[in-house]
Each structure stands twice: as structure tokens, then as C-alpha cells.
Design a protein around this motif. Structure first.
Motif, PDB file in Angstrom:
ATOM      1  N   ASP A 143       0.801  -1.211   0.000  1.00 45.99           N
ATOM      2  CA  ASP A 143       0.000   0.000   0.000  1.00 45.99           C
ATOM      3  C   ASP A 143       0.843   1.275   0.000  1.00 45.99           C
ATOM      4  OD1 ASP A 143      -2.141  -1.651   0.028  1.00 45.99           O
ATOM      5  OD2 ASP A 143      -2.518  -1.448   2.190  1.00 45.99           O
ATOM      6  N   GLY A 144       1.933   1.305   0.761  1.00 42.98           N
ATOM      7  CA  GLY A 144       2.722   2.526   0.920  1.00 42.98           C
ATOM      8  C   GLY A 144       3.828   2.637  -0.117  1.00 42.98           C
ATOM      9  N   PRO A 145       4.326   3.850  -0.272  1.00 40.04           N
ATOM     10  CA  PRO A 145       5.431   4.048  -1.212  1.00 40.04           C
ATOM     11  C   PRO A 145       6.717   3.423  -0.668  1.00 40.04           C
ATOM     12  CG  PRO A 145       5.007   6.065  -0.008  1.00 40.04           C
ATOM     13  CD  PRO A 145       3.936   5.087   0.382  1.00 40.04           C
ATOM     14  N   ARG A 146       7.489   2.873  -1.550  1.00 43.52           N
ATOM     15  CA  ARG A 146       8.756   2.252  -1.137  1.00 43.52           C
ATOM     16  C   ARG A 146       9.868   3.299  -1.229  1.00 43.52           C
ATOM     17  NH1 ARG A 146       9.168  -3.897  -2.270  1.00 43.52           N
ATOM     18  NH2 ARG A 146       7.012  -4.431  -1.927  1.00 43.52           N
ATOM     19  N   HIS A 147      10.678   3.324  -0.216  1.00 40.58           N
ATOM     20  CA  HIS A 147      11.804   4.250  -0.178  1.00 40.58           C
ATOM     21  C   HIS A 147      13.063   3.495  -0.559  1.00 40.58           C
ATOM     22  CE1 HIS A 147       9.411   7.403   1.652  1.00 40.58           C
ATOM     23  NE2 HIS A 147       8.953   6.507   2.521  1.00 40.58           N
ATOM     24  N   ILE A 148      13.813   4.073  -1.459  1.00 48.63           N
ATOM     25  CA  ILE A 148      15.082   3.468  -1.838  1.00 48.63           C
ATOM     26  C   ILE A 148      16.134   3.969  -0.862  1.00 48.63           C
ATOM     27  CG2 ILE A 148      16.833   3.317  -3.636  1.00 48.63           C
ATOM     28  CD1 ILE A 148      14.580   3.748  -5.666  1.00 48.63           C
ATOM     29  N   VAL A 149      16.817   3.046  -0.234  1.00 50.00           N
ATOM     30  CA  VAL A 149      17.820   3.387   0.759  1.00 50.00           C
ATOM     31  C   VAL A 149      19.201   3.276   0.113  1.00 50.00           C
ATOM     32  CG1 VAL A 149      18.822   2.751   2.976  1.00 50.00           C
ATOM     33  CG2 VAL A 149      16.360   2.529   2.608  1.00 50.00           C
ATOM     34  N   LYS A 150      19.969   4.359   0.231  1.00 49.56           N
ATOM     35  CA  LYS A 150      21.328   4.371  -0.292  1.00 49.56           C
ATOM     36  C   LYS A 150      22.284   4.127   0.871  1.00 49.56           C
ATOM     37  CE  LYS A 150      24.597   7.317  -2.698  1.00 49.56           C
ATOM     38  NZ  LYS A 150      24.868   8.647  -3.208  1.00 49.56           N
ATOM     39  N   GLU A 151      23.139   3.126   0.730  1.00 45.90           N
ATOM     40  CA  GLU A 151      24.082   2.811   1.800  1.00 45.90           C
ATOM     41  C   GLU A 151      25.147   3.900   1.879  1.00 45.90           C
ATOM     42  OE1 GLU A 151      25.674  -1.113   1.937  1.00 45.90           O
ATOM     43  OE2 GLU A 151      23.815  -1.992   1.200  1.00 45.90           O
ATOM     44  N   TYR A 152      25.563   4.221   3.086  1.00 44.23           N
ATOM     45  CA  TYR A 152      26.578   5.232   3.313  1.00 44.23           C
ATOM     46  C   TYR A 152      27.804   4.558   3.899  1.00 44.23           C
ATOM     47  CZ  TYR A 152      28.741   9.596   4.717  1.00 44.23           C
ATOM     48  OH  TYR A 152      29.597  10.653   4.853  1.00 44.23           O
ATOM     49  N   ASP A 153      28.925   4.716   3.244  1.00 44.71           N
ATOM     50  CA  ASP A 153      30.168   4.110   3.691  1.00 44.71           C
ATOM     51  C   ASP A 153      30.951   5.143   4.502  1.00 44.71           C
ATOM     52  OD1 ASP A 153      32.434   2.650   4.089  1.00 44.71           O
ATOM     53  OD2 ASP A 153      33.003   2.526   1.980  1.00 44.71           O
ATOM     54  N   PHE A 154      31.043   4.933   5.808  1.00 47.24           N
ATOM     55  CA  PHE A 154      31.703   5.895   6.679  1.00 47.24           C
ATOM     56  C   PHE A 154      33.216   5.923   6.469  1.00 47.24           C
ATOM     57  CE2 PHE A 154      27.682   5.432   8.847  1.00 47.24           C
ATOM     58  CZ  PHE A 154      27.396   6.745   9.181  1.00 47.24           C
ATOM     59  N   LYS A 155      33.799   4.857   5.908  1.00 48.57           N
ATOM     60  CA  LYS A 155      35.235   4.832   5.671  1.00 48.57           C
ATOM     61  C   LYS A 155      35.641   5.792   4.561  1.00 48.57           C
ATOM     62  CE  LYS A 155      35.865   0.054   7.051  1.00 48.57           C
ATOM     63  NZ  LYS A 155      36.200  -1.286   6.600  1.00 48.57           N
ATOM     64  N   THR A 156      34.770   5.988   3.586  1.00 46.57           N
ATOM     65  CA  THR A 156      35.105   6.864   2.464  1.00 46.57           C
ATOM     66  C   THR A 156      34.181   8.077   2.423  1.00 46.57           C
ATOM     67  OG1 THR A 156      33.659   5.617   0.997  1.00 46.57           O
ATOM     68  CG2 THR A 156      35.987   4.959   1.068  1.00 46.57           C
ATOM     69  N   ALA A 157      33.952   8.645   3.564  1.00 48.79           N
ATOM     70  CA  ALA A 157      33.063   9.810   3.645  1.00 48.79           C
ATOM     71  C   ALA A 157      33.686  10.991   2.915  1.00 48.79           C
ATOM     72  CB  ALA A 157      32.828  10.173   5.101  1.00 48.79           C
ATOM     73  N   ASN A 158      32.877  11.708   2.159  1.00 46.44           N
ATOM     74  CA  ASN A 158      33.361  12.899   1.470  1.00 46.44           C
ATOM     75  C   ASN A 158      33.571  14.010   2.480  1.00 46.44           C
ATOM     76  OD1 ASN A 158      33.199  11.567  -0.934  1.00 46.44           O
ATOM     77  ND2 ASN A 158      31.224  12.434  -1.497  1.00 46.44           N
ATOM     78  N   ARG A 159      34.753  14.591   2.449  1.00 43.69           N
ATOM     79  CA  ARG A 159      35.079  15.656   3.386  1.00 43.69           C
ATOM     80  C   ARG A 159      35.018  17.035   2.734  1.00 43.69           C
ATOM     81  NH1 ARG A 159      37.857  13.966   8.530  1.00 43.69           N
ATOM     82  NH2 ARG A 159      37.409  11.768   8.486  1.00 43.69           N
ATOM     83  N   PHE A 160      34.983  17.057   1.418  1.00 44.35           N
ATOM     84  CA  PHE A 160      35.000  18.321   0.699  1.00 44.35           C
ATOM     85  C   PHE A 160      33.640  18.558   0.059  1.00 44.35           C
ATOM     86  CE2 PHE A 160      39.320  16.689   0.756  1.00 44.35           C
ATOM     87  CZ  PHE A 160      40.036  17.780   1.200  1.00 44.35           C
ATOM     88  N   THR A 161      33.129  19.764   0.217  1.00 45.21           N
ATOM     89  CA  THR A 161      31.846  20.106  -0.397  1.00 45.21           C
ATOM     90  C   THR A 161      32.068  20.445  -1.873  1.00 45.21           C
ATOM     91  OG1 THR A 161      32.036  22.456   0.104  1.00 45.21           O
ATOM     92  CG2 THR A 161      31.014  21.050   1.795  1.00 45.21           C
ATOM     93  N   LYS A 162      30.975  20.476  -2.621  1.00 43.88           N
ATOM     94  CA  LYS A 162      31.075  20.822  -4.040  1.00 43.88           C
ATOM     95  C   LYS A 162      31.592  22.246  -4.216  1.00 43.88           C
ATOM     96  CE  LYS A 162      27.577  17.629  -5.648  1.00 43.88           C
ATOM     97  NZ  LYS A 162      26.286  17.436  -6.285  1.00 43.88           N
ATOM     98  N   GLU A 163      31.209  23.146  -3.317  1.00 46.07           N
ATOM     99  CA  GLU A 163      31.673  24.525  -3.401  1.00 46.07           C
ATOM    100  C   GLU A 163      33.172  24.610  -3.164  1.00 46.07           C
ATOM    101  OE1 GLU A 163      29.042  23.650  -1.321  1.00 46.07           O
ATOM    102  OE2 GLU A 163      27.499  24.273  -2.739  1.00 46.07           O
ATOM    103  N   GLN A 164      33.679  23.836  -2.202  1.00 45.97           N
ATOM    104  CA  GLN A 164      35.118  23.825  -1.941  1.00 45.97           C
ATOM    105  C   GLN A 164      35.883  23.279  -3.142  1.00 45.97           C
ATOM    106  OE1 GLN A 164      34.986  21.457   1.637  1.00 45.97           O
ATOM    107  NE2 GLN A 164      35.488  23.223   2.919  1.00 45.97           N
TER     108      GLN A 164
END
Length: 190
Positions: free
Chosen positions: A15-36
Motif C-alpha cells: 500500500d505505501g510508497p517504497r523508499h530506496i535506501v542508499k548505503e553510506y560508507d563511513f570509511k570513504t566519507a566525502n570531506r570536501f563540499t562541491k563549493e570547496q
């Protein structure tokens, strides 16, 4: 609902909408923003222009320096991709918190050494290490390169760079933890 769940009587409903879950890898976390990354790209494009002018005058031949890529990766990945021997400059740049590494391949370094000392061809680089005189020539060139890098940063922030150390192997240039994220700017010098 809980009773039905415990008894196993509840079936799966669509009945409800399905949410797609994206896995987040904490070992390769992005530290730089797009603006940087955009700002650093702008700085290094300007640095490429200034470096081209400096090398053209110093080496008495037409030179071009351009940014090929900006990639965020772990220091371990960068460390493993660097050949040996290589020129690695450890630079302390105020007001940044950590050092900056400038890596120069042996082919570029030997070409610069040859041209600065009056030659016209590349020195044969196979299987040999840099001499003290060659390192002194490269160090003098790098001081000027750092001056131009500071000028390129001036549009964003006032930076004062000081050449701390010159190494010929990455094993002596461990400046951060191997899992730390770094931004690798690759430039092509022709």
C-alpha cells in the motif's frame, strides 16, 4: 497490529510508497563540499596559468600546465599510486591546518633540471636517484612555484607557503593517517 505480527498473521502489503535506501560508507566519507572543490579547481586553473608563464620563462621553451582532474580519495590510495623515485615537496601553507604535498614525476624533474642547467634534452632517468645538486636545483624552482601558488590562492584567501622538506620517496612523506580523505589535484605539464 503487534498481536498479528507476533502470531505471524500479518502479510506484506504494497500500500505505501517504497523508499530506496542508499548505503553510506563511513570509511570513504566525502570531506570536501562541491563549493570547496569548485573553488580549489578555480585556484588551480589560475595556478596552471601562472605556472605556464613561469616555466616558459625559466626553461626558455614553451610550457603549458593544465588541471586534468580533482579527486577525493584516501591518503593510502594516493600513497600507493606514487612511483619511486619522485620529488615530493612537503609544504606548510598558512592558514591551512595540514601540510600540502606537491608531487613531481621524475620525468618532469629531470627535464626541468636539464633545461635550467643549459641542456636541451631530457636526462636519462632510468634506475638512478637524484643527486644533491639536482635536488638543490629543483628546490630553488619549487620556491618560485610556491610563490605562484600563493598568488593563485590570493583570490580566495591569503596563503603563505613555506617549503618544509623535499623527499624522493613517499615512505618519508606520511603527513596524515592512511585512511584520511585527501583531495588530489592532477596537473599536466607539457
Amino acid at each position: 497490529l503487534m498481536r498479528e505480527l507476533a502470531s505471524g498473521g500479518v502479510g506484506e502489503t504494497d500500500d505505501g510508497p517504497r523508499h530506496i535506501v542508499k548505503e553510506y560508507d563511513f570509511k570513504t566519507a566525502n570531506r570536501f563540499t562541491k563549493e570547496q572543490i569548485r573553488a580549489i579547481n578555480m585556484v588551480f586553473k589560475r595556478f596552471g596559468y601562472l605556472l605556464s608563464n613561469y616555466l616558459t620563462g625559466t626553461l626558455r621553451t614553451s610550457c603549458d600546465a593544465e588541471v586534468l582532474s580533482l579527486e577525493e580519495e584516501s591518503f593510502n590510495q594516493f600513497n600507493n599510486s606514487v612511483p619511486s623515485p619522485v620529488i615530493v615537496s612537503i609544504v606548510n601553507a598558512t592558514p591551512f591546518n595540514g601540510p600540502i604535498l606537491l608531487e613531481m614525476t621524475k620525468e618532469i624533474a629531470y627535464s626541468i633540471i636539464s633545461r635550467v642547467l643549459g641542456g636541451t634534452k631530457e636526462i636519462c632517468a632510468e634506475g638512478r636517484q637524484f643527486t644533491e645538486i639536482e635536488l638543490a636545483v629543483i628546490e630553488r624552482v619549487l620556491w618560485q612555484v610556491l610563490r605562484h601558488m600563493d598568488e593563485a590562492w590570493a583570490r580566495v584567501i591569503d596563503v603563505t607557503s613555506v617549503l618544509d622538506k623535499l623527499e624522493t620517496s613517499m615512505q618519508f612523506a606520511q603527513i596524515v593517517d592512511l585512511n584520511e580523505s585527501v583531495l588530489v589535484v592532477t596537473m599536466k605539464i607539457t
